[in-house]
Design an enzyme around this catalytic site. Structure first.
Site: not given
Length: 267
Positions: A168, A176, A181, A185, A211
């Protein structure tokens, strides 16, 4: 037999002979006939014809031979020879028709095979897309579950070990929120790229969602699985994520579990 032959020679009158020979070669699909009338007294060849023809069937020429043997004059032989020539020509024409039909069938078959190959390519691509995460290129959850089923079956069959790790990304929401975003990514893709390069060929990486990532580690005991995750973390530390002009350290929290004897999967 690969070759069928029939031949006969008859004396029409003193010193005057007629000879006809026909042969069919199955290996090369051809018929050949040779006919001549020879005057032995004057050593003169009065009639001769050699005619090879391609065809796909063989017609019995013995009746023609018998009629030639029974002939008493050249006038009686001439119609027989014309019939032989006509018969072999008919065979040739039929052969050409069959050959053209076979060529057409072959062309249609090749066209069908080409269309099937295109269809298989499309289906394989769609299947691959259905099993992989479009952003990172690693397996998605469906692909991961299929890969895990295969590994668990192998464990039961070979009595080997299997570890499963969950990763994680730390503070992913902050990336973000602060950088957008698109940067988030790129961070996910960066982690997937680094982890895939650091894993063994037999290991599998999958994006579980958001994630979170899962690593399948075949032939791995729990202690070795923990060491593998520590190695991944060191690799991420050495290869910083570049966002614009800024270098960002990506870390993750993780847990490792070894498959138990009574366990069957993700549960």
């Amino acid at each position: 037999p690969s070759c069928k032959k029939t031949s006969t020679t008859a004396e029409l009158k003193e010193n005057l002979y007629v000879c006809i020979h026909c042969s069919y070669h199955a290996r090369i699909n051809s018929i050949e006939y040779f006919a001549l009338i020879y005057d032995d007294g004057n050593h003169e060849l009065l009639f001769e014809e050699l005619q090879p023809k391609d065809f796909l069937g063989f017609k019995d020429l013995k009746p023609y031979s018998k009629r030639i043997e029974e002939a008493k004059s050249i006038e009686e032989i001439a119609p027989v020879l014309r019939e032989v020539i006509s018969a072999t020509r008919a065979m040739s024409e039929e052969s050409l028709q069959v050959r053209d039909e076979l060529r057409n069938i072959r062309a249609r078959t090749e066209a069908t095979e080409a269309e099937l190959n295109k269809l298989y390519t499309v289906l394989n691509r769609l299947s691959n897309q259905a099993r992989h995460d479009a952003l990172t290129g690693v397996l998605n959850r469906q692909g991961m579950e299929e890969a895990l089923d295969v590994e668990i079956a192998r464990v039961r069959r070979k009595d080997s070990s299997l570890c499963l790790a969950m990763l994680d990304i730390d503070n992913f929401k902050k990336i973000n929120d602060s950088r957008g975003h698109a940067a988030g990514d790129e961070a996910l893709a960066h982690l997937a790229h680094v982890v895939r390069e650091a894993l063994r060929p037999q290991d599998t990486l999958a994006r579980y969602g958001g994630e979170e990532f899962v690593v399948i580690l075949p032939d791995t005991l729990l202690e070795d699985g923990v060491q593998a995750l520590r190695r991944l973390q060191r690799e991420l530390t050495a290869r910083l994520f570049l966002s614009g002009q800024d270098k960002i350290l990506i870390t993750f929290s993780a847990g490792v579990a070894q498959l138990g004897l009574a366990e069957t999967g993700l549960e």
